[in-house]
Design an enzyme around this catalytic site. Structure first.
Site, PDB file in Angstrom:
ATOM      1  N   HIS A  99       3.310 -16.793  -0.439  1.00 38.16           N
ATOM      2  CA  HIS A  99       4.067 -16.652   0.817  1.00 38.16           C
ATOM      3  C   HIS A  99       3.244 -17.040   2.051  1.00 38.16           C
ATOM      4  CE1 HIS A  99       2.278 -12.671   1.333  1.00 38.16           C
ATOM      5  NE2 HIS A  99       3.063 -12.067   0.481  1.00 38.16           N
ATOM      6  N   TYR A 116      -8.518 -10.939   0.496  1.00 35.75           N
ATOM      7  CA  TYR A 116      -7.268 -10.207   0.269  1.00 35.75           C
ATOM      8  C   TYR A 116      -7.056  -9.173   1.372  1.00 35.75           C
ATOM      9  CZ  TYR A 116      -4.000  -7.505  -2.727  1.00 35.75           C
ATOM     10  OH  TYR A 116      -2.927  -6.846  -3.255  1.00 35.75           O
ATOM     11  N   ASP A 167      -0.843  -2.813  -4.769  1.00 31.95           N
ATOM     12  CA  ASP A 167      -1.564  -3.873  -4.046  1.00 31.95           C
ATOM     13  C   ASP A 167      -2.980  -3.467  -3.614  1.00 31.95           C
ATOM     14  OD1 ASP A 167       0.223  -5.980  -4.076  1.00 31.95           O
ATOM     15  OD2 ASP A 167       1.215  -5.396  -2.228  1.00 31.95           O
ATOM     16  N   GLU A 219       7.859  -5.227  -3.701  1.00 32.44           N
ATOM     17  CA  GLU A 219       7.747  -6.631  -3.302  1.00 32.44           C
ATOM     18  C   GLU A 219       7.999  -7.522  -4.522  1.00 32.44           C
ATOM     19  OE1 GLU A 219       4.356  -7.710  -0.886  1.00 32.44           O
ATOM     20  OE2 GLU A 219       5.258  -9.657  -0.409  1.00 32.44           O
ATOM     21  N   HIS A 237      -3.077  -6.731  -8.732  1.00 33.50           N
ATOM     22  CA  HIS A 237      -3.581  -8.113  -8.693  1.00 33.50           C
ATOM     23  C   HIS A 237      -5.071  -8.094  -9.028  1.00 33.50           C
ATOM     24  CE1 HIS A 237      -0.022  -9.755  -6.650  1.00 33.50           C
ATOM     25  NE2 HIS A 237      -0.117  -8.809  -5.750  1.00 33.50           N
ATOM     26  N   ASP A 270       6.733  -9.917  -6.089  1.00 30.15           N
ATOM     27  CA  ASP A 270       5.750 -10.272  -7.113  1.00 30.15           C
ATOM     28  C   ASP A 270       5.543  -9.158  -8.135  1.00 30.15           C
ATOM     29  OD1 ASP A 270       4.718  -9.078  -4.744  1.00 30.15           O
ATOM     30  OD2 ASP A 270       2.677  -9.579  -5.299  1.00 30.15           O
ATOM     31  N   HIS A 286       5.920  -0.430  -6.218  1.00 29.18           N
ATOM     32  CA  HIS A 286       6.061  -1.323  -5.051  1.00 29.18           C
ATOM     33  C   HIS A 286       7.168  -2.321  -5.351  1.00 29.18           C
ATOM     34  CE1 HIS A 286       5.135  -3.812  -1.713  1.00 29.18           C
ATOM     35  NE2 HIS A 286       4.147  -4.525  -2.206  1.00 29.18           N
ATOM     36  N   HIS A 291       1.445  -1.512   0.465  1.00 28.68           N
ATOM     37  CA  HIS A 291       1.510  -2.591   1.424  1.00 28.68           C
ATOM     38  C   HIS A 291       2.839  -2.645   2.178  1.00 28.68           C
ATOM     39  CE1 HIS A 291       2.417  -7.183   1.462  1.00 28.68           C
ATOM     40  NE2 HIS A 291       1.802  -6.888   2.567  1.00 28.68           N
TER      41      HIS A 291
HETATM   42 FE1  FEO Z   1       2.904  -6.370  -1.598  1.00 27.43          FE
HETATM   43 FE2  FEO Z   1       1.534  -7.856  -4.432  1.00 27.43          FE
HETATM   44  O1  FEO Z   1       2.850  -7.353  -3.209  1.00 27.43           O
END
Ligand code: FEO
Length: 412
Positions: free
Chosen positions: A24, A196, A164, A80, A229, A82, A78, A145
């Site tokens: 993104h 990050y 995250d 989001e 991640h 991903d 979360h 996040h």
């Molecule tokens: Fe806030 Fe890895 O998404």
């Protein structure tokens, strides 16, 4: 990659995205991974899913351990895209499963999916889920996040599944910090963490500090941190907590970064004597040309440095577009305790340097005024003025830096 057991009965079942280079708008030269975790217990529990394109990878990983139809609980830490956009596929395979999610997470989930037939339980900080031999405690972490975010802590294994937070955008065959450092280097991992943090978590430093304090107050013993991640922290999870505290406490290197763009090389020319002036005052210096540098690389370098000099020519009475874009991006990230000044060339009316200062003030940067402007082309006299400008700015940077908590940590 197949599933990896990270604690007895707890498996990484995620996917590695070796190819993603634009997350993104955030450049990810080293790819990333979408981590999720399966708890094989009396009540089979999946913690998070993965990005939609990778859903069959995680399902194959789950199938290598247990029939996905046996999943009884799905924790969504979360929402989001991903991490959550395989939830519909998981619920097809395990329609009887109960989803555990925060209140704000549920509201978001309803915007993405028809959840009317799904069992959903909203949870708050301190509530628990017993999977048989293990107890998951939920910890809401709003804005780390997104507003919905939470973490899941497995008491028996001292395992914090942190979504995250504490992640890195790194694709690798290493699942753990020590494996990564053996294959690559501590420095590569340290830079991935900073990258990050700078591009994703910079605006939330105060929340980071508060949440780490809350974790300590709750007395959670942490033996492993498993983010959504990158690599899992098992060698020394205390170090990543300390790195986050240092970053959230606005540590920065005693360094000036010159960020500029140029039309006909006049502003570019100014960077040379300014850089020499900064160096002559004993401060390290970097130079970044915006049109040659990905935005997220420039952002990271600025965030790592205590001070920034922005060079912009005047174009139609305003800042050069790439510089305006950079400062707009930086405004959203809300860096704190950073010093700034501006310089640039102009042809007739000027205006860009003034506009840069207006942008600095909106961002909340400390400024050194006035900046320096040059008509058309820098002369030998202008070069001397630029050198002095750089030297004086560096002296102010040394004074300013002394007010804060020193340099960024060098080791992860
Ligand atoms: Fe806030 Fe890895 O998404």
């Amino acid at each position: 990659m197949g599933a990896v057991e990270i604690k007895p009965g707890i498996f990484w079942v995620g996917a590695v995205d070796w190819a993603v280079r634009d997350f993104h708008g955030y450049i990810t030269p080293h790819g990333t991974s979408y981590n999720n975790y399966l708890i094989l217990d009396k009540h089979v529990t999946l913690v998070d899913t993965v990005k939609h394109d990778f859903q069959e990878y995680t399902i194959d990983n789950i199938k290598g351990i247990v029939d996905p139809a046996k999943i009884e609980n799905v924790v969504i830490n979360h929402i989001e895209n991903d991490h959550m956009t395989s939830i519909d596929r998981i619920m097809e395979l395990a329609p009887q499963a109960t989803i555990y999610i925060s209140d704000r997470g549920k509201k978001g989930l309803d915007r993405f999916y028809d959840t009317s037939t799904w069992n959903i339980k909203i949870v708050k900080t301190g509530q628990t889920l017993n999977t048989g031999s293990k107890t998951i405690t939920f910890l809401e972490t709003p804005m780390l996040h997104w507003p919905d975010s939470m973490m899941s802590y497995v008491q028996e294994d001292k395992l914090l599944m942190s979504q995250d937070a504490f992640g890195q955008h790194l694709a690798s065959s290493a699942r753990f910090d020590d494996e990564f450092c053996d294959q690559y280097s501590v420095t590569a991992l340290e830079h991935a963490v900073r990258d990050y943090y700078a591009n994703i978590l910079m605006p939330f430093g105060t929340l980071v500090k508060n949440k780490i304090a809350e974790i300590k107050k709750l007395g959670l013993q942490i033996d492993m941190i498993a983010p959504d991640h990158g690599v899992i922290w098992r060698r020394d999870p205390g170090k990543i907590l300390q790195m986050y505290l240092d970053m959230a406490n606005d540590k920065a290197d005693l360094r000036v970064v010159i960020v500029y763009d140029t039309m006909w090389h006049s502003t570019e020319h100014m960077t040379i004597p300014i850089m020499e002036g900064v160096k002559a005052a004993g401060v390290d210096v970097d130079v970044i040309k915006l049109r040659s540098t990905p935005m997220s690389v420039a952002i990271k370098r600025v965030w790592e440095s205590r001070a920034m000099l922005v060079g912009t020519p005047t174009l139609n009475n305003i800042m050069f577009p790439s510089v305006a874009e950079f400062l707009t991006h930086l405004r959203g990230l809300r860096p704190k305790n950073r010093l700034a000044a501006a310089f640039g060339s102009y042809g007739w009316g000027g205006g860009a340097v003034k506009e840069a200062y207006e942008a600095f003030k909106k961002i909340g940067l400390e400024v050194v005024e006035p900046g320096i402007e040059v008509l058309y082309r820098p002369s030998a006299d202008d070069d001397k003025k630029c050198f002095e400008f750089g030297k004086q700015f560096a002296a102010r940077t040394i004074e300013f830096h002394a007010k804060f908590n020193g340099d960024l940590p060098r080791k992860c």
